[in-house]
Design a protein around this motif. Structure first.
Motif, PDB file in Angstrom:
ATOM      1  N   THR A 169      -6.165  -0.531  -0.776  1.00 41.37           N
ATOM      2  CA  THR A 169      -5.342  -1.581  -1.383  1.00 41.37           C
ATOM      3  C   THR A 169      -5.989  -2.958  -1.303  1.00 41.37           C
ATOM      4  O   THR A 169      -6.006  -3.714  -2.264  1.00 41.37           O
ATOM      5  CB  THR A 169      -3.970  -1.635  -0.669  1.00 41.37           C
ATOM      6  OG1 THR A 169      -3.395  -0.335  -0.728  1.00 41.37           O
ATOM      7  CG2 THR A 169      -3.046  -2.633  -1.339  1.00 41.37           C
ATOM      8  N   THR A 175      -4.688   8.508  -3.342  1.00 39.59           N
ATOM      9  CA  THR A 175      -4.078   7.206  -3.622  1.00 39.59           C
ATOM     10  C   THR A 175      -4.479   6.724  -5.013  1.00 39.59           C
ATOM     11  O   THR A 175      -3.644   6.213  -5.768  1.00 39.59           O
ATOM     12  CB  THR A 175      -4.536   6.170  -2.576  1.00 39.59           C
ATOM     13  OG1 THR A 175      -4.324   6.712  -1.286  1.00 39.59           O
ATOM     14  CG2 THR A 175      -3.726   4.895  -2.694  1.00 39.59           C
ATOM     15  N   ARG A 187       0.023   3.511  -5.603  1.00 38.18           N
ATOM     16  CA  ARG A 187       0.455   3.034  -4.286  1.00 38.18           C
ATOM     17  C   ARG A 187       1.914   3.312  -3.983  1.00 38.18           C
ATOM     18  O   ARG A 187       2.312   3.327  -2.818  1.00 38.18           O
ATOM     19  CB  ARG A 187       0.182   1.532  -4.181  1.00 38.18           C
ATOM     20  CG  ARG A 187      -1.304   1.235  -4.157  1.00 38.18           C
ATOM     21  CD  ARG A 187      -1.599  -0.236  -4.348  1.00 38.18           C
ATOM     22  NE  ARG A 187      -3.035  -0.455  -4.486  1.00 38.18           N
ATOM     23  CZ  ARG A 187      -3.585  -1.570  -4.954  1.00 38.18           C
ATOM     24  NH1 ARG A 187      -2.806  -2.581  -5.304  1.00 38.18           N
ATOM     25  NH2 ARG A 187      -4.885  -1.678  -5.063  1.00 38.18           N
ATOM     26  N   ARG A 222       0.831  -1.208   0.000  1.00 35.60           N
ATOM     27  CA  ARG A 222       0.000   0.000   0.000  1.00 35.60           C
ATOM     28  C   ARG A 222       0.871   1.266   0.000  1.00 35.60           C
ATOM     29  O   ARG A 222       2.084   1.221   0.218  1.00 35.60           O
ATOM     30  CB  ARG A 222      -0.921  -0.003   1.223  1.00 35.60           C
ATOM     31  CG  ARG A 222      -0.190   0.067   2.553  1.00 35.60           C
ATOM     32  CD  ARG A 222      -1.173   0.413   3.705  1.00 35.60           C
ATOM     33  NE  ARG A 222      -0.542   0.218   4.992  1.00 35.60           N
ATOM     34  CZ  ARG A 222       0.330   1.066   5.561  1.00 35.60           C
ATOM     35  NH1 ARG A 222       0.694   2.170   4.925  1.00 35.60           N
ATOM     36  NH2 ARG A 222       0.845   0.810   6.738  1.00 35.60           N
TER      37      ARG A 222
END
Lengths: 385, 385
Positions: B382, B346, B351, B142
């Motif tokens: 994630t 994100t 990531r 992540r």
């Protein structure tokens, strides 16, 4: 200028007194300008919005707006002060405090800076200054001439040959071009030895006192070793690309006490924007001098860069004016100077000036003869024909 | 873009191949633009007018104009190449070569840079890079979160208390504010020990892997000692104000091999002018990564500085793209990011990003809880809810 003087007090440990900084900024009304000034005051210290700062820190650490006044159409002068302790006795952190994150904003000009005595003492200023450099030179009164070894790509032997010719002509200082660092064409150590020896030999022949200044710029981790080598070879001073190697490296030279340092302005252009930037006399005058520069090279008006007369004269003043216990430093104008015009520039800038003549001297047929004529002009300007 | 690829050859000793640099400049006709490009080619290498340069040096050292093409109303793109050897295996000199004296001109933009493999090898790039930082962290897939210790003026105990709260919440990285150097309020050594111990204690309680990154910026002469102290205290990485301390100090960290380094962009603003400056992805992407930055902090769009979406994305690309043997580095956007918006960012940035959240987290009532919610969001993004 109606501003509060830097007041004493509030400094804890690392510095007493306050740093005074005048920022010019935009605002259509006073309240907008005040918001801009407040933003600088918080951004440059605590990097938090006002409401999130503990009261004690708000009081003693955050920049203070001492005054705000209109200075033109939608432009304002905000005088801020910061506690000297925030600069951490260090030119690197002082620059960060005055202009660090503000550099990433727009439309702000850092126009004036005054440093309190405690911080000037901590920064130390030049180890030699004007009188210290003169003591190492033959010239006690007249303006000095600095020649340049170039071009990049030359071998150490070729550069040493040029050094010989400049020294035979009586150049006071002979510096490496600022682009000569440790390239394979002329590695630092070999260039240093050859050029230093060449100047020494020429001095022995003429009874002269030319000084060779190697460029010690480059990889910061190797700077200490390069300075040691320069001192071991008997150099009196060095050249440093202070904005490339890091302005704080000036102190690394000055704190030794055995080498004077000329600062070169390469890479400084970005700091010097007219709409958004630092005033030339603040950056190249006050700050580099406080940080330890014994002389500061700058692009002369009429040369190939965009400095005007006022910028040049303001740098000269900032380097020479009384500033705590800091020694005065030499202005080193470069560009637009040659044998024909050297007298004009000496009259304009005064004798406590080092004139740097690079490319235009190479245009002369005989480098030694051209150097001699330059020095003759400087002598004549001082002592008469 | 029609330009010549960097061709091999001509490098002697210090570097094989050529550095390719695209400059945008002004000119009302092609000949004027060509004069401008030629001026750069000579200024950045030999600093002599063409007629005064020995032919062999003119051929192998002076920058070459590989192409020149119109790019808009009175604007031109000039592709120059320089011999890699001119950069002296050194980020400090590479910056000087690409933008040193040009910085003092006006209306020129360094838009693209490609470095040949020999120079990339010499510069070395990140010692850790994205995968290396992940190995030191708990988060293998992540995006990462970096919290900030502030404000300036706090005591080591106060900063350590904040570090505890961030670590208890599971912050991946916890860095000093970039203004914390060696001020008397929280001297470097004491701050380092207290904050490192606080994070270690919190990790022991939670089983977490938070890493404390001390700011090692400041006096360059003391940098080696500060890095030693950080390593001795068991830190995995450090923060460096690369433009204040000198960009070449990135290599001083990277060459140790025991500390990763996040570069902070303070003072970089002057380099980044749109009309006259270096493109953000060149300066904060290609060059800092080549010089050794494992992660580069930059002002995110929507934050309090003037970076737009294209600038941010171009920096991300430059840090992650294939570049010789150089490891990819983490983009570290800062500003405009909070718990509510972290999922958006994100998705936008991917990531392999470290999200730096400073001031906005301090606005939350409970720092530990806010940190935990941030990390939860990154996990959810994630692995799903």
């Amino acid at each position: 200028m109606g501003t509060a003087p830097a007041s004493a007090g509030a400094g804890e440990g690392g510095g007493v007194g306050r740093i005074r900084a005048v920022y010019e900024l935009s605002g259509s009304v006073e309240e907008e300008a005040r918001r801009g000034a407040r933003r600088i005051a918080y951004e440059q210290t605590v990097e938090l919005p006002p409401g999130l700062v503990p009261p004690a820190i708000d009081d003693r650490v955050v920049g203070r707006i001492e005054s705000l006044e209109a200075s033109g159409q939608d432009r304002w002068r905000a005088t801020l002060t910061y506690p000297a302790a925030a600069a951490s006795r260090d030119l690197t952190e002082l620059l960060n405090l005055l202009w660090g994150n503000v550099s990433l904003m727009s439309g702000i000009r850092l126009a004036e800076v005054e440093l309190p005595p405690s911080l000037l003492d901590a920064l130390g200023g030049p180890a030699f200054g004007i009188q210290g450099i003169r003591r190492r030179c033959g010239a006690k009164v007249r303006a000095l001439f600095c020649g340049v070894l170039k071009p990049l790509g030359s071998s150490p032997a070729e550069l040493a040959e040029t050094a010989t010719r400049l020294a035979l002509g009586g150049a006071d200082l002979i510096k490496d071009d600022h682009s000569l660092t440790d390239q394979s064409w002329a590695p630092f150590r070999e260039r240093l030895r050859r050029c230093r020896a060449a100047v020494g030999d020429a001095n022995a022949r003429t009874g002269g006192t030319s000084l060779y200044l190697p460029n010690v710029s480059g990889d910061p981790a190797g700077l200490g070793e390069r300075l040691d080598m320069a001192a071991e070879e008997g150099c009196a001073g060095v050249l440093l690309n202070a904005f490339a190697t890091g302005p704080g490296t000036l102190r690394q030279v000055a704190s030794r006490g055995d080498l004077f340092v000329l600062a070169h302005p390469t890479l400084a252009g970005g700091f010097l924007g007219r709409e958004h930037g630092v005033a030339p006399d603040v950056l190249l005058g006050t700050l580099l001098r406080a940080g330890g520069a014994d002389g500061v090279i700058y692009p002369n008006e009429g040369g190939r860069f965009a400095f005007d007369q006022e910028a040049c004269r303001s740098i000269n003043r900032a380097l020479r004016r009384p500033m705590g216990e800091c020694r005065p430093a030499f202005p080193v104008p470069a560009g637009g100077i040659d044998v024909e015009r050297i007298s004009h520039w000496t009259r304009a800038y005064g004798r406590d000036t080092i004139f740097l003549v690079g490319g235009s001297l190479y245009a002369e047929r005989d480098l030694t003869d051209a150097t001699r004529r330059l020095i003759d002009e400087l002598e004549r300007e001082t002592y008469g024909a």
